[in-house]
Design an enzyme around this catalytic site. Structure first.
Site, PDB file in Angstrom:
ATOM      1  N   SER A 164     -46.799  51.292   8.487  1.00  0.00           N
ATOM      2  CA  SER A 164     -45.593  50.647   7.963  1.00  0.00           C
ATOM      3  C   SER A 164     -45.201  49.498   8.877  1.00  0.00           C
ATOM      4  O   SER A 164     -45.519  49.503  10.080  1.00  0.00           O
ATOM      5  CB  SER A 164     -44.448  51.665   7.892  1.00  0.00           C
ATOM      6  N   TYR A 194     -38.358  57.825  12.141  1.00  0.00           N
ATOM      7  CA  TYR A 194     -39.308  57.373  11.127  1.00  0.00           C
ATOM      8  C   TYR A 194     -40.269  56.343  11.714  1.00  0.00           C
ATOM      9  O   TYR A 194     -41.494  56.419  11.515  1.00  0.00           O
ATOM     10  CB  TYR A 194     -38.587  56.777   9.921  1.00  0.00           C
TER      11      TYR A 194
END
Length: 332
Positions: free
Chosen positions: A132, A156
């Site tokens: 990501s 995250y």
């Protein structure tokens, strides 16, 4: 979305996270290309895309968690998997903040189990690991390039940085044919997390109510339409990495950046409700202020570029949500 390139005919392909936003569209695209798709999903979800045509009778479904090494080893071996798209992850930043352990298990342990299962097998020619843009963390210099250090700090972001590094590690140490993807903020039909800015704004616009912005509206991001992401993943997977490119990461984005307030207003315009004024709450925490990607490597090495882009992608996305909300009785 597909040009039915023959490279996929009858190929055994594993997609983890097949019920997610990217997973559902990638699975559908691979089926159209003639691939033999095995899809792993942890939970049965309402109105699962795997229950819809044309997927219902053309996808082998395996229910289970990617952090189950025994399951992953069995699936990769018994189905003689040739290509793996590892998309399964806990993807919600707020959820990761509230429960980091479950996020670490899914995103980190799940990744090493997928990679270890592939290491033990003899059939896998390419593994595409979804990292990501969040793995880069907050940086003094933008845009992010693939050689930018991974500085994720929040749960995250850390989980994706770890998954990214695991992919690189298995490529470097075990010569596993791994490629890593780092995408901008994905959007498209099928994302039912209404806290995200694009689906939440579309639903509000179709109902004629002001959309809610949780942040101060000034966070800067790039936004990446899911059909363009599918094409990027397929194009990457069609080119198994040469030894010197194993473990290489690729940024995928449109190379455009917008504030959250800008993207909200562009979305309202696509809905046909530019008159609605967003409500800016300013309550979001632990958010990186500015993030955007440089995708020069993907364009140069893979010959890839977005086919849709933001505005066309928003129009397609609005059509999907309008049809969905009318079908479930929640529409305008």
């Amino acid at each position: 979305m597909t040009d039915a390139r023959p490279a996929w005919t009858d190929r055994r392909v594993l997609v983890t996270g097949a019920t997610g936003l990217l997973g559902r569209w990638l699975t559908a695209d691979l089926v159209q290309r003639g691939a033999d798709v095995i899809a792993i999903a942890r939970d049965e979800i309402a109105a699962s895309p795997l229950d819809e045509e044309p997927l219902r009778d053309r996808v082998t479904r395996v229910r289970g968690a990617v952090e189950d090494l025994e399951l992953m080893t069995r699936v990769v071996n018994e189905y003689e998997i040739e290509v793996v798209f590892h998309l399964a992850a806990q993807t919600i930043v707020g959820t990761a903040q509230r429960d980091p352990v479950s996020t670490f298990r899914s995103n980190i342990e799940g990744t090493w189990c997928v990679l270890e299962a592939c290491r033990r097998a003899k059939t896998v020619a390419h593994i595409v690991v979804a990292s990501s843009d969040k793995a880069y963390g907050a940086q003094p210099t933008l845009p992010y390039r693939e050689d930018t250090p991974l500085l994720g700090r929040h749960p995250y972001d850390v989980s994706k940085a770890c998954a990214d590094l695991l992919g690189q590690s298995y490529a470097a140490v075990y010569d596993l044919p791994v490629s890593v993807t780092r995408c901008g903020n994905l959007f498209g039909g099928g994302d039912l997390n209404w806290n995200r800015i694009i689906p939440g704004t579309i639903r509000a616009g179709l109902r004629g109510t002001p959309p809610i912005i949780r942040s101060d509206g000034q966070l800067v991001r790039d936004y990446f339409f899911v059909f363009d992401a599918v094409d990027a993943y397929v194009r990457l997977a069609e080119q198994p990495p040469a030894p010197e490119r194993r473990g290489r990461a690729y940024n995928f984005s449109e190379n455009r950046r917008f504030t959250v307030l800008d993207i909200c207003r562009k979305t309202l315009q696509a809905v046909g409700r530019p008159d609605l004024e967003p409500v800016v709450k300013g309550v979001a925490t632990h958010e990186i202020r500015e993030q955007w990607l440089d995708s020069t490597r993907a364009r140069t090495e893979l010959g890839w570029k977005p086919a849709y882009g933001l505005e066309a992608g928003l129009r397609e996305t609005v059509k999907w949500y309008d049809a969905y909300l009318r079908r479930v009785g929640n529409g305008a």
